[in-house]
Write a protein that holds these residues in place. Structure first.
Motif, PDB file in Angstrom:
ATOM      1  N   LEU A 201       0.876  -1.159   0.000  1.00  0.00           N
ATOM      2  CA  LEU A 201       0.000   0.000   0.000  1.00  0.00           C
ATOM      3  C   LEU A 201       0.914   1.210   0.000  1.00  0.00           C
ATOM      4  O   LEU A 201       1.657   1.440   0.956  1.00  0.00           O
ATOM      5  N   THR A 202       0.892   1.963  -1.091  1.00  0.00           N
ATOM      6  CA  THR A 202       1.785   3.118  -1.214  1.00  0.00           C
ATOM      7  C   THR A 202       1.249   4.280  -0.391  1.00  0.00           C
ATOM      8  O   THR A 202       0.097   4.288   0.054  1.00  0.00           O
ATOM      9  N   ALA A 203       2.090   5.298  -0.206  1.00  0.00           N
ATOM     10  CA  ALA A 203       1.721   6.469   0.591  1.00  0.00           C
ATOM     11  C   ALA A 203       0.505   7.192   0.021  1.00  0.00           C
ATOM     12  O   ALA A 203      -0.259   7.801   0.762  1.00  0.00           O
ATOM     13  N   ASP A 204       0.293   7.089  -1.296  1.00  0.00           N
ATOM     14  CA  ASP A 204      -0.861   7.764  -1.911  1.00  0.00           C
ATOM     15  C   ASP A 204      -2.110   6.872  -1.938  1.00  0.00           C
ATOM     16  O   ASP A 204      -3.119   7.233  -2.538  1.00  0.00           O
ATOM     17  N   GLY A 205      -2.058   5.693  -1.294  1.00  0.00           N
ATOM     18  CA  GLY A 205      -3.218   4.818  -1.188  1.00  0.00           C
ATOM     19  C   GLY A 205      -3.376   3.811  -2.318  1.00  0.00           C
ATOM     20  O   GLY A 205      -4.365   3.096  -2.386  1.00  0.00           O
ATOM     21  N   THR A 206      -2.395   3.714  -3.193  1.00  0.00           N
ATOM     22  CA  THR A 206      -2.434   2.755  -4.297  1.00  0.00           C
ATOM     23  C   THR A 206      -1.902   1.406  -3.834  1.00  0.00           C
ATOM     24  O   THR A 206      -0.904   1.344  -3.115  1.00  0.00           O
ATOM     25  N   VAL A 207      -2.573   0.345  -4.249  1.00  0.00           N
ATOM     26  CA  VAL A 207      -2.079  -1.001  -3.954  1.00  0.00           C
ATOM     27  C   VAL A 207      -1.277  -1.475  -5.159  1.00  0.00           C
ATOM     28  O   VAL A 207      -1.747  -1.422  -6.299  1.00  0.00           O
ATOM     29  N   ARG A 208      -0.044  -1.883  -4.907  1.00  0.00           N
ATOM     30  CA  ARG A 208       0.841  -2.366  -5.959  1.00  0.00           C
ATOM     31  C   ARG A 208       1.136  -3.835  -5.711  1.00  0.00           C
ATOM     32  O   ARG A 208       1.308  -4.262  -4.568  1.00  0.00           O
ATOM     33  N   GLU A 209       1.201  -4.598  -6.795  1.00  0.00           N
ATOM     34  CA  GLU A 209       1.563  -6.012  -6.716  1.00  0.00           C
ATOM     35  C   GLU A 209       2.939  -6.171  -7.350  1.00  0.00           C
ATOM     36  O   GLU A 209       3.153  -5.783  -8.491  1.00  0.00           O
ATOM     37  N   LEU A 210       3.856  -6.726  -6.571  1.00  0.00           N
ATOM     38  CA  LEU A 210       5.211  -6.962  -7.055  1.00  0.00           C
ATOM     39  C   LEU A 210       5.512  -8.445  -6.996  1.00  0.00           C
ATOM     40  O   LEU A 210       5.010  -9.156  -6.119  1.00  0.00           O
ATOM     41  N   GLU A 211       6.325  -8.902  -7.923  1.00  0.00           N
ATOM     42  CA  GLU A 211       6.885 -10.244  -7.866  1.00  0.00           C
ATOM     43  C   GLU A 211       8.392 -10.091  -7.832  1.00  0.00           C
ATOM     44  O   GLU A 211       8.970  -9.428  -8.693  1.00  0.00           O
ATOM     45  N   LEU A 212       9.001 -10.679  -6.820  1.00  0.00           N
ATOM     46  CA  LEU A 212      10.450 -10.597  -6.626  1.00  0.00           C
ATOM     47  C   LEU A 212      11.056 -11.987  -6.767  1.00  0.00           C
ATOM     48  O   LEU A 212      10.544 -12.944  -6.182  1.00  0.00           O
ATOM     49  N   ASP A 213      12.139 -12.084  -7.516  1.00  0.00           N
ATOM     50  CA  ASP A 213      12.870 -13.342  -7.596  1.00  0.00           C
ATOM     51  C   ASP A 213      13.460 -13.598  -6.213  1.00  0.00           C
ATOM     52  O   ASP A 213      14.234 -12.774  -5.705  1.00  0.00           O
ATOM     53  N   ALA A 214      13.089 -14.680  -5.582  1.00  0.00           N
ATOM     54  CA  ALA A 214      13.502 -14.960  -4.209  1.00  0.00           C
ATOM     55  C   ALA A 214      14.987 -15.286  -4.087  1.00  0.00           C
ATOM     56  O   ALA A 214      15.537 -15.247  -2.996  1.00  0.00           O
ATOM     57  N   ARG A 215      15.655 -15.579  -5.194  1.00  0.00           N
ATOM     58  CA  ARG A 215      17.091 -15.887  -5.144  1.00  0.00           C
ATOM     59  C   ARG A 215      17.936 -14.635  -5.084  1.00  0.00           C
ATOM     60  O   ARG A 215      18.964 -14.603  -4.413  1.00  0.00           O
ATOM     61  N   ASP A 216      17.526 -13.577  -5.795  1.00  0.00           N
ATOM     62  CA  ASP A 216      18.388 -12.393  -5.887  1.00  0.00           C
ATOM     63  C   ASP A 216      17.653 -11.067  -5.716  1.00  0.00           C
ATOM     64  O   ASP A 216      18.278 -10.015  -5.729  1.00  0.00           O
ATOM     65  N   GLY A 217      16.335 -11.093  -5.571  1.00  0.00           N
ATOM     66  CA  GLY A 217      15.581  -9.876  -5.324  1.00  0.00           C
ATOM     67  C   GLY A 217      15.183  -9.075  -6.545  1.00  0.00           C
ATOM     68  O   GLY A 217      14.568  -8.020  -6.408  1.00  0.00           O
ATOM     69  N   ARG A 218      15.539  -9.554  -7.729  1.00  0.00           N
ATOM     70  CA  ARG A 218      15.140  -8.824  -8.942  1.00  0.00           C
ATOM     71  C   ARG A 218      13.630  -8.666  -8.973  1.00  0.00           C
ATOM     72  O   ARG A 218      12.893  -9.587  -8.648  1.00  0.00           O
ATOM     73  N   ILE A 219      13.176  -7.479  -9.348  1.00  0.00           N
ATOM     74  CA  ILE A 219      11.743  -7.256  -9.486  1.00  0.00           C
ATOM     75  C   ILE A 219      11.318  -7.788 -10.848  1.00  0.00           C
ATOM     76  O   ILE A 219      11.766  -7.313 -11.885  1.00  0.00           O
ATOM     77  N   LEU A 220      10.469  -8.807 -10.834  1.00  0.00           N
ATOM     78  CA  LEU A 220      10.004  -9.445 -12.057  1.00  0.00           C
ATOM     79  C   LEU A 220       8.717  -8.804 -12.559  1.00  0.00           C
ATOM     80  O   LEU A 220       8.434  -8.819 -13.765  1.00  0.00           O
ATOM     81  N   LYS A 221       7.945  -8.260 -11.624  1.00  0.00           N
ATOM     82  CA  LYS A 221       6.678  -7.615 -11.999  1.00  0.00           C
ATOM     83  C   LYS A 221       6.393  -6.521 -10.990  1.00  0.00           C
ATOM     84  O   LYS A 221       6.632  -6.690  -9.805  1.00  0.00           O
ATOM     85  N   ASP A 222       5.896  -5.402 -11.479  1.00  0.00           N
ATOM     86  CA  ASP A 222       5.498  -4.294 -10.623  1.00  0.00           C
ATOM     87  C   ASP A 222       4.338  -3.602 -11.313  1.00  0.00           C
ATOM     88  O   ASP A 222       4.529  -2.937 -12.326  1.00  0.00           O
ATOM     89  N   GLU A 223       3.132  -3.810 -10.764  1.00  0.00           N
ATOM     90  CA  GLU A 223       1.971  -3.198 -11.393  1.00  0.00           C
ATOM     91  C   GLU A 223       0.944  -2.818 -10.351  1.00  0.00           C
ATOM     92  O   GLU A 223       0.936  -3.351  -9.238  1.00  0.00           O
ATOM     93  N   GLU A 224       0.080  -1.893 -10.733  1.00  0.00           N
ATOM     94  CA  GLU A 224      -1.004  -1.487  -9.858  1.00  0.00           C
ATOM     95  C   GLU A 224      -2.011  -2.613  -9.781  1.00  0.00           C
ATOM     96  O   GLU A 224      -2.392  -3.196 -10.799  1.00  0.00           O
ATOM     97  N   ASP A 225      -2.440  -2.931  -8.557  1.00  0.00           N
ATOM     98  CA  ASP A 225      -3.405  -4.006  -8.355  1.00  0.00           C
ATOM     99  C   ASP A 225      -4.800  -3.476  -8.617  1.00  0.00           C
ATOM    100  O   ASP A 225      -5.128  -2.359  -8.250  1.00  0.00           O
ATOM    101  N   ASP A 226      -5.612  -4.278  -9.267  1.00  0.00           N
ATOM    102  CA  ASP A 226      -6.979  -3.852  -9.602  1.00  0.00           C
ATOM    103  C   ASP A 226      -7.891  -3.917  -8.421  1.00  0.00           C
ATOM    104  O   ASP A 226      -8.126  -4.707  -7.699  1.00  0.00           O
TER     105      ASP A 226
END
Length: 104
Positions: free
Chosen positions: A79-104
């Motif tokens: 939940l961002t400071a402006d009230g937006t919900v974001r969905e992220l997918e992180l590679d659990a081995r190295d932390g790379r962000i695989l997906k970053d999008e606003e959740d519907d």
């Protein structure tokens, strides 16, 4: 018409196999702990530092560890400071962000 009936079952079976391959498996706490202890994945709190750096003031709503095609992924909702919900997918081995999008 007979060949359609004869092969429709085979075609359905093949399509079902492809659909099953794309399904992710949720891991429980014990599995996650074992993978962290073995050094296969990094702790979520370590990976969240960089993800939260992109969204100052964001709060963690939910996190799950999944395995998909032998890849371990943290699926995270923020939940961002402006009230937006974001969905992220992180590679659990190295932390790379695989997906970053606003959740519907």
């Amino acid at each position: 018409m007979r060949w359609v009936l004869r092969y429709s079952g085979i075609i359905a079976l093949i399509l079902a196999c492809f659909a099953l391959e794309a399904i992710a498996r949720d891991l429980d706490q014990d599995e996650a702990l074992k993978l962290r202890e073995e050094g296969v994945i990094l702790p979520l709190d370590q990976l969240m530092r960089s993800a939260l750096g992109q969204y100052p003031g964001a709060r963690l709503l939910e996190a799950e560890l999944e395995e998909e095609d032998d890849v371990y992924i943290y699926e995270v909702e923020l939940l961002t400071a402006d009230g937006t919900v974001r969905e992220l997918e992180l590679d659990a081995r190295d932390g790379r962000i695989l997906k970053d999008e606003e959740d519907d």
